[in-house]
Design a protein around this motif. Structure first.
Motif, PDB file in Angstrom:
ATOM      1  N   TYR A  10       0.941  -1.222   0.038  1.00 14.23           N
ATOM      2  CA  TYR A  10      -0.139   0.017   0.005  1.00 14.23           C
ATOM      3  C   TYR A  10       0.778   1.257  -0.004  1.00 14.23           C
ATOM      4  N   GLU A  11       0.248   2.311  -0.299  1.00 11.33           N
ATOM      5  CA  GLU A  11       1.093   3.490  -0.534  1.00 11.33           C
ATOM      6  C   GLU A  11       0.270   4.651   0.068  1.00 11.33           C
ATOM      7  N   ASP A  12       0.753   5.519   0.893  1.00  8.48           N
ATOM      8  CA  ASP A  12       0.317   6.549   1.545  1.00  8.48           C
ATOM      9  C   ASP A  12       0.003   7.658   0.401  1.00  8.48           C
ATOM     10  N   GLY A  13      -1.192   7.937   0.232  1.00 12.85           N
ATOM     11  CA  GLY A  13      -1.681   8.690  -0.859  1.00 12.85           C
ATOM     12  C   GLY A  13      -2.776   7.882  -1.605  1.00 12.85           C
ATOM     13  N   LEU A  14      -3.069   8.705  -2.681  1.00 18.35           N
ATOM     14  CA  LEU A  14      -3.977   7.937  -3.665  1.00 18.35           C
ATOM     15  C   LEU A  14      -3.428   6.921  -4.459  1.00 18.35           C
ATOM     16  N   ARG A  15      -3.660   5.610  -4.525  1.00 16.53           N
ATOM     17  CA  ARG A  15      -2.959   4.501  -5.426  1.00 16.53           C
ATOM     18  C   ARG A  15      -3.105   5.237  -6.860  1.00 16.53           C
ATOM     19  N   LYS A  16      -1.979   4.967  -7.468  1.00 11.86           N
ATOM     20  CA  LYS A  16      -1.607   5.267  -8.878  1.00 11.86           C
ATOM     21  C   LYS A  16      -2.414   4.292  -9.776  1.00 11.86           C
ATOM     22  N   LEU A  57     -15.262   6.038  17.022  1.00  7.74           N
ATOM     23  CA  LEU A  57     -16.102   5.984  16.112  1.00  7.74           C
ATOM     24  C   LEU A  57     -15.323   6.521  14.736  1.00  7.74           C
ATOM     25  N   PHE A  58     -14.579   7.872  14.864  1.00 13.87           N
ATOM     26  CA  PHE A  58     -13.728   8.404  13.859  1.00 13.87           C
ATOM     27  C   PHE A  58     -12.878   7.215  13.355  1.00 13.87           C
ATOM     28  N   ARG A  59     -12.052   6.728  14.232  1.00 16.10           N
ATOM     29  CA  ARG A  59     -10.792   5.907  13.916  1.00 16.10           C
ATOM     30  C   ARG A  59     -11.441   4.774  13.235  1.00 16.10           C
ATOM     31  N   SER A  60     -12.466   4.072  13.596  1.00 21.08           N
ATOM     32  CA  SER A  60     -13.128   3.042  12.884  1.00 21.08           C
ATOM     33  C   SER A  60     -13.615   3.429  11.366  1.00 21.08           C
ATOM     34  N   MET A  65      -6.376   3.666   7.843  1.00 23.63           N
ATOM     35  CA  MET A  65      -5.732   4.833   8.005  1.00 23.63           C
ATOM     36  C   MET A  65      -5.512   5.253   9.573  1.00 23.63           C
ATOM     37  N   GLU A  66      -4.477   5.794   9.854  1.00 23.78           N
ATOM     38  CA  GLU A  66      -4.292   6.074  11.522  1.00 23.78           C
ATOM     39  C   GLU A  66      -4.679   7.579  11.575  1.00 23.78           C
ATOM     40  N   GLU A  68      -3.808   9.945  13.484  1.00 22.56           N
ATOM     41  CA  GLU A  68      -2.637  11.034  13.511  1.00 22.56           C
ATOM     42  C   GLU A  68      -1.915  11.183  11.999  1.00 22.56           C
ATOM     43  N   VAL A  69      -1.866  10.400  11.469  1.00 20.84           N
ATOM     44  CA  VAL A  69      -1.489  10.331   9.876  1.00 20.84           C
ATOM     45  C   VAL A  69      -2.369  11.084   9.003  1.00 20.84           C
ATOM     46  N   PHE A  70      -3.852  10.700   9.365  1.00 18.57           N
ATOM     47  CA  PHE A  70      -4.956  11.555   8.397  1.00 18.57           C
ATOM     48  C   PHE A  70      -4.697  13.251   8.813  1.00 18.57           C
ATOM     49  N   PHE A  71      -4.716  13.454   9.885  1.00 16.71           N
ATOM     50  CA  PHE A  71      -5.084  14.717  10.263  1.00 16.71           C
ATOM     51  C   PHE A  71      -3.341  15.466   9.796  1.00 16.71           C
ATOM     52  N   ARG A  72      -2.331  14.728   9.976  1.00 17.35           N
ATOM     53  CA  ARG A  72      -1.067  15.509   9.379  1.00 17.35           C
ATOM     54  C   ARG A  72      -0.898  15.589   8.010  1.00 17.35           C
ATOM     55  N   GLU A  73      -1.431  14.478   7.286  1.00 16.48           N
ATOM     56  CA  GLU A  73      -1.124  14.641   5.963  1.00 16.48           C
ATOM     57  C   GLU A  73      -2.209  14.923   4.767  1.00 16.48           C
TER      58      GLU A  73
END
Length: 486
Positions: A10-16, A57-60, A65-66, A68-73
Motif C-alpha cells: 500500500y502507498e500513503d496517498g491515492l493509489r496510482k 467512531l472516527f478511527r473505525s 488509516m491512522e 494521526e497520519v490522516f490529520f497530519r497529511e
C-alpha cells in the motif's frame, strides 16, 4: 512511502492508476476496517464501526488509516481514498441507505426541494427535474428510470437511525455540525456538473459503483459552493471507481464530478460533510466583539472617540491608529487568556443532533434520586453541553451585567437537523428550533466548572456560599438531565 500490509503493498496517498491525459493518480488502498466483534443493529447488518466514544467512531470510520497520519497529511490538504474488498463492511454500508428505502420514506410525506431533489447533468449544467409539492414514489421512480435522473435525498439522518448514531458521534468528535446527503444515480448518468463545496467531505459508497474524477482546487479551502466549467478545470488529478464499502475524503474546494458507469444498475452513496463556516476567520468574527467589549472596560484608549468625519473620509492616520488598537487587543488577549465565542458555540449546540439513545427510547426525562446536599453527582452528556458567560439576555435595558448560561442539545429535534432556520419551514411542521439551557448568576461559574472538570463531585463541596445555593444548582442541572445522582 511504501508500507507492507499483509501480502499486499500500500502507498500513503491515492493509489496510482491510469487516467485520461496519460498521467497517473495517487490513491490509497485500504484494507478491511478493524472493529470489535460485530454486533447486529436494528437492520440486521453487523456494525463495523465502534460507537464507544467519538474518537473510536472516527478511527473505525477511516480504518486502516491512522488518525494521526490522516490529520497530519490529508485533512484540509489532499484527497484520501480507502478501498476495501470486504463483504462485512459493504453489507454494513448498504444498511445505511439503499434505493429500496425510498418507497417507505415517500409514504412519510417528503417534499420536493425540502427533502428530495431530482436532477441530471446535461452539457455541463445542472438540470433540476423537481415537481411541485409532495413527492410521489411512482413519479420519482419514473424520472429515475426514464430520465436517468439522480435522486438527492437531504439529511437522511432524520429518518435512518444508524446515520443518526454516526453523525451524532462525529459532531462530538469535530465540535462542528455534521450533515449528510444521499445520491442515487442510474447507470450511464451524472447528477451534478463539476463543482466544489464549502465543506470537508467523507463519501461512503453504499450500493453499485461510481466513477469519480477530482481536480486541483481553483479556490483552496473554499468558503462557498461553486460550479466550474470543464475548460477551466483541466485534467483530473485523480480518477477511480468507488465500490461498496469504500470511503473517499477530500477537502473543501476540491473540484469533483462523478457518474455511474454503464453496466451498473445504479449507484448509491452518502456524503457526510462538516466544517462549514468553521474557520479561524469565522472564529475571529465571532470572538472579536466580545474581546473589544472586555478590553474597553480596562483600556481607556478603546473608549476614546474616533476623529471627526472618520466615517466619511478614511485617512492613513486612522488606519495606523486602528492597527495600534488591534495590537492592544492582542496584548490583552495574551495576558487574560480568555477568548469568548458567542454565536458559534450557541449555534452549534442549538442545531446539532441530540444524543442517540436507541430508536425505541423515550425522550430524556429526569430520573433516579433527587440531588441533596449530601449527594455525589456526575455530569452526563458532557459532549452535548457548554458553559458560556454572556450579558444578561432577560434584562437588556438595564446595566449589562454578566450571567452564566448552560446550553445543551439533549432536547433538540432530530427531525429538523440541518434543515435550515426558515420560519415557514419550522412552523409548517411545528418543529421550530429553540435554545435549551439554564441561566445562573456569575457567582455560580466556579461551581459549574467544578462539575464539568470532575468525574464526580459532592454537592456539599461545590464552590458556593450556602448549602441552599449548592442544592439548587444541582437540582437545576438534574431537571435538565445533565447530571446523575450516584
Amino acid at each position: 512511502m511504501i508500507r507492507e500490509l499483509g501480502h499486499l503493498c500500500y502507498e500513503d496517498g491515492l493509489r496510482k492508476m491510469p487516467r485520461k491525459g496519460g498521467k497517473h493518480a495517487d490513491m490509497v488502498k485500504g484494507t478491511q476496517a478493524q472493529c470489535k466483534r460485530p454486533k447486529l443493529d436494528t437492520a440486521g447488518s453487523p456494525s463495523v464501526l465502534r460507537f464507544e466514544s467519538p474518537d473510536s467512531l472516527f478511527r473505525s470510520l477511516i480504518s486502516p488509516m491512522e488518525e494521526e497520519v490522516f490529520f497530519r497529511e490529508y485533512w484540509e490538504q489532499k484527497p484520501l481514498l480507502i478501498q476495501r474488498n470486504d463483504a462485512l463492511v459493504a453489507a454494513y454500508y448498504q444498511c445505511l441507505f439503499q434505493l429500496s428505502d425510498l418507497m417507505e420514506l415517500c409514504s412519510q410525506g417528503l417534499y420536493y426541494g425540502r427533502d428530495v431533489n431530482v436532477c441530471r447533468c446535461v452539457n455541463g449544467k445542472k438540470k433540476v427535474l423537481n415537481k411541485e409539492g409532495r413527492v410521489n414514489y411512482m413519479q420519482l421512480k419514473k424520472d429515475f428510470d426514464q430520465k436517468k435522473a439522480t435522486i438527492q435525498f437531504h439529511q437522511p439522518q432524520r429518518f435512518k437511525d444508524e446515520l443518526w448514531k454516526i453523525q451524532e458521534k462525529l459532531e462530538c468528535y469535530f465540535g462542528s455540525l455534521v450533515g449528510s446527503n444521499v445520491y442515487i444515480t442510474p447507470q450511464g448518468s451524472q447528477g451534478l456538473p463539476p463543482h466544489y463545496d464549502d465543506v470537508e467531505v467523507f463519501i461512503l459508497q453504499l450500493e453499485g459503483e461510481k466513477h469519480w474524477r477530482l481536480y486541483k482546487p481553483t479556490v483552496p479551502l473554499a468558503r462557498e459552493y461553486n460550479v466550474e466549467s470543464e475548460d477551466r478545470i483541466g485534467n483530473p488529478t485523480h480518477e477511480f471507481i468507488l465500490k461498496p464499502g469504500d470511503l473517499l475524503y477530500f477537502p473543501r474546494g476540491t473540484i469533483h464530478q462523478a457518474d455511474t458507469p454503464h453496466g451498473i444498475s445504479h449507484s448509491t452513496h452518502v456524503t457526510i460533510s462538516t466544517y462549514q463556516n468553521n474557520s479561524w476567520g469565522d472564529f475571529l468574527l465571532d470572538t472579536i466583539p466580545g474581546l473589544v467589549f472586555d478590553t474597553a472596560k480596562e483600556d481607556v484608549a478603546l473608549r476614546m472617540s474616533i476623529p471627526r468625519q472618520l466615517l466619511m473620509v478614511n485617512t492613513a492616520d486612522s488606519t495606523k491608529k486602528l492597527s495600534s488598537l488591534l495590537r492592544r487587543l492582542a496584548d490583552h488577549l495574551e495576558s487574560s487568556g480568555e477568548l469568548r465565542s458567542s454565536d458559534m458555540k450557541k449555534d452549534f449546540i442549538m442545531h446539532r443532533l441530540p444524543p442517540c439513545l436507541g430508536c425505541d427510547s423515550d425522550p430524556l426525562t429526569p430520573g433516579g434520586k433527587l440531588p441533596k446536599i449530601d449527594s455525589k453527582i456526575k455530569l452526563q452528556f458532557r459532549d452535548h453541553a457548554i458553559i458560556t458567560v454572556e450579558p444578561d439576555q432577560e434584562n437588556a435595558d438595564e446595566i449589562r451585567r454578566e450571567m452564566v448560561y448552560v446550553y445543551h442539545s439533549l432536547k433538540n429535534r432530530r427531525e429538523t437537523h440541518m434543515m435550515g432556520t426558515e420560519d415557514d419551514t419550522a412552523s409548517e411542521d411545528g418543529l421550530a428550533q429553540q435554545t435549551h439551557g439554564l441561566r445562573f448568576p456569575l457567582s455560580h461559574l466556579d461551581a459549574l466548572k467544578q462539575i464539568w472538570s470532575s468525574s464526580t463531585v459532592n454537592v456539599k463541596e461545590l464552590n458556593l456560599t450556602s448549602d441552599e445555593e449548592k442544592e439548587n444548582l444541582a437540582l437545576s442541572l438534574w431537571t435538565e438531565c445533565l447530571i446523575e445522582v450516584l
